[in-house]
Design a protein around this motif. Structure first.
Motif, PDB file in Angstrom:
ATOM      1  N   GLN A  78       0.869  -1.176   0.000  1.00 31.52           N
ATOM      2  CA  GLN A  78       0.000   0.000   0.000  1.00 31.52           C
ATOM      3  C   GLN A  78       0.909   1.230   0.000  1.00 31.52           C
ATOM      4  OE1 GLN A  78      -3.558  -0.570   2.606  1.00 31.52           O
ATOM      5  NE2 GLN A  78      -2.765  -2.658   2.775  1.00 31.52           N
ATOM      6  N   CYS A  79       1.407   1.650   1.160  1.00 37.43           N
ATOM      7  CA  CYS A  79       2.308   2.809   1.130  1.00 37.43           C
ATOM      8  C   CYS A  79       3.701   2.416   0.636  1.00 37.43           C
ATOM      9  CB  CYS A  79       2.402   3.454   2.500  1.00 37.43           C
ATOM     10  SG  CYS A  79       3.456   2.560   3.650  1.00 37.43           S
ATOM     11  N   GLY A  80       4.055   1.152   0.760  1.00 33.38           N
ATOM     12  CA  GLY A  80       5.341   0.671   0.251  1.00 33.38           C
ATOM     13  C   GLY A  80       6.513   0.840   1.203  1.00 33.38           C
ATOM     14  N   PHE A  81       6.250   1.355   2.404  1.00 29.36           N
ATOM     15  CA  PHE A  81       7.374   1.596   3.323  1.00 29.36           C
ATOM     16  C   PHE A  81       8.082   0.293   3.704  1.00 29.36           C
ATOM     17  CE2 PHE A  81       9.571   2.548   7.241  1.00 29.36           C
ATOM     18  CZ  PHE A  81      10.123   3.784   6.956  1.00 29.36           C
ATOM     19  N   CYS A  82       7.301  -0.747   3.927  1.00 29.57           N
ATOM     20  CA  CYS A  82       7.893  -2.010   4.371  1.00 29.57           C
ATOM     21  C   CYS A  82       8.425  -2.841   3.201  1.00 29.57           C
ATOM     22  CB  CYS A  82       6.861  -2.840   5.135  1.00 29.57           C
ATOM     23  SG  CYS A  82       5.503  -3.421   4.065  1.00 29.57           S
ATOM     24  N   CYS A 123       4.297  -4.525   8.718  1.00 29.09           N
ATOM     25  CA  CYS A 123       3.668  -3.668   7.709  1.00 29.09           C
ATOM     26  C   CYS A 123       2.632  -2.810   8.428  1.00 29.09           C
ATOM     27  CB  CYS A 123       2.995  -4.526   6.639  1.00 29.09           C
ATOM     28  SG  CYS A 123       2.051  -3.541   5.464  1.00 29.09           S
ATOM     29  N   ARG A 124       2.867  -1.517   8.422  1.00 32.92           N
ATOM     30  CA  ARG A 124       1.940  -0.608   9.118  1.00 32.92           C
ATOM     31  C   ARG A 124       0.575  -0.568   8.442  1.00 32.92           C
ATOM     32  NH1 ARG A 124       6.955   2.547  10.754  1.00 32.92           N
ATOM     33  NH2 ARG A 124       7.807   0.879   9.516  1.00 32.92           N
ATOM     34  N   CYS A 125       0.572  -0.820   7.135  1.00 33.80           N
ATOM     35  CA  CYS A 125      -0.700  -0.788   6.411  1.00 33.80           C
ATOM     36  C   CYS A 125      -1.459  -2.105   6.569  1.00 33.80           C
ATOM     37  CB  CYS A 125      -0.455  -0.529   4.930  1.00 33.80           C
ATOM     38  SG  CYS A 125       0.428   0.998   4.614  1.00 33.80           S
TER      39      CYS A 125
END
Ligand code: FES
Ligand code: FES
Length: 423
Positions: free
Chosen positions: A98-102, A134-136
């Motif tokens: 989703q946000c791609g941070f992880c 994953c925060r999302c």
């Protein structure tokens, strides 16, 4: 400042870094490779995971200077990696970000799962991904993507993926490669680390780590290795401060036989998965032990001395060591006392006190780690029985600890006790 030379995404890099600079900061700030994300900066979330010599490693708890001569691959360098191409396509198909941070860290771990565990099922994939947060909360898509690639490789194995698996199988298991550094250079590192000592007042104890690392380069025990007093009995000497774990196991052999066995250090090491003795001189040994617990993997090299009191059947193994990659240092005493509980049965009481310094120190306080160590002691007890029986399998290396089962049992045990406590 030190000059660090390493290969990053196939390029030779030579850049200046302070001894305390983490690889994650080095990649982002010095090399501008900002695809490596930093979340917790404590080795917990997995966002910063990169590949070092093809293995996933947390760059936030790895010093850049410890990576001298290694191959580092970040998300910017995955383009030519066949397995990464398959994983990226699967991540897209399954909406695994989703946000791609992880995502950079997830991909590094996913690659390792596909290579190491070709038969992994959903439960195993979830367990292996537990060290990447994953925060999302897009876990379902991520798990599906990994399972998809695993299934593809079972149905139609890709030649390049097979080659990568073969490379992994034939790679030496001894943990991180030691740095190749000339002795004179290592001695200089000790001297310069000592000179710089007063300036290192905050954060990770850089200078003492550097001293330990330099000693390791020249094949000596770390400077902090405890020196046992020559005449000390097993129970003499100040007890080190640190985390304490007590455990016990029974062995179906007479007390004198068990006492004799426990004095044979190579035999004892052969009962501990991941441990090996490299040299022995009387009661002093040098060796290494590899430990993997969930997302954390470390290979400690160090020295230890065994002190035994034949009269009381008490002994203590005093040792210290250092993890090559994270430069974390461990120090501790493993004391044991034998109690004859019948003519043919002996109880071994173990009292372990240990301390960790450096990036891995945060893990020493976890209750889960204490449970894990207790299980290891129980497993060690079983191996002692097998070795003393001398039957089939006694000359083989100890079977690896079933990590997945052990971690699951620990978590399940904790959940059960929580549930029971609320009823
Ligand atoms: Fe969280 Fe490294 S930033 S594990
Ligand atoms: Fe946003 Fe995982 S996709 S943190």
């Amino acid at each position: 400042m030190n000059t660090v030379r390493l290969h990053v995404n196939g390029r030779e890099i030579s850049a200046e870094a302070e001894p305390r600079t983490h690889l994650g900061d080095f990649l982002r700030d010095e090399l501008r490779l900002t695809g490596t994300h930093l979340g917790c900066e404590h080795g917990v979330c997995g966002a910063c995971t990169v590949l070092i010599d093809g293995q996933p490693v947390r760059s936030c708890i790895t010093f850049a200077v410890a990576c001298e001569g290694r191959d580092v691959t970040t998300v910017e360098g995955y383009d030519d990696d066949r397995l990464m191409q398959l994983l990226r396509a699967a991540f897209t198909r399954h909406h695994a970000l989703q946000c791609g941070f992880c995502t950079p860290g997830m991909l590094a771990t996913a690659r390792d799962i596909v290579l190491r565990l070709p038969q992994a099922d959903e439960a195993r994939v979830r367990l292996e991904l537990a060290g990447n947060l994953c925060r999302c909360t897009g876990y379902q898509g991520i798990v599906n993507a990994v399972l998809d690639v695993l299934q593809q490789q079972r149905d139609e194995p890709d030649a390049e993926v097979l080659r990568l698996r073969e490379n992994l199988r034939s790679a030496p298991e001894a943990g991180p490669r030691p740095r190749v550094v000339a002795r004179a250079e290592a001695a200089d590192a000790v001297a310069s680390a000592q000179v710089q000592a007063p300036s290192a007042s905050v954060g990770i104890p850089v200078t003492t780590s550097a001293i330990g690392a330099a000693h390791q380069m020249v094949g000596q025990a770390p400077a902090s290795a405890p020196a046992a007093s020559p005449s000390a009995g097993a129970s003499a000497g100040a007890k080190p401060k640190g985390n304490q774990i007590e455990a016990a196991f029974d062995v179906p052999f007479p007390l004198d036989d068990v006492w004799r066995f426990m004095g044979d250090l190579p035999a004892v090491a052969s009962c501990l998965p991941g441990a090996s003795i490299e040299s022995q001189e009387g009661d002093k040994v040098k060796g290494r032990i590899a430990v993997k617990f969930g997302p954390m993997a470390a290979a400690f090299a160090g020295a230890a001395r065994l002190e035994r009191n034949d009269a009381t059947k008490e002994a203590v193994l005093r040792g210290a060591g250092q993890d090559t990659l994270s430069q974390s240092r461990a120090q501790g005493d493993i004391a044991y006392r034998l109690e004859g509980i019948s003519a043919d049965n002996t109880r071994v009481h173990v009292d372990m006190v240990y301390s960790l310094q450096g990036p891995l120190a945060q893990f020493s306080r976890s209750g889960l780690v204490k449970d894990f160590v207790r299980r290891m002691v129980a497993d060690f007890g079983r191996q002692v029985t097998v070795r003393m029986r001398g039957g089939d399998g006694a000359t083989e290396p100890p079977r690896p600890i079933p990590m997945a089962r052990m971690v699951w049992e620990l978590l399940w045990g904790r959940l059960r006790s929580l549930f029971g406590a609320r009823r």
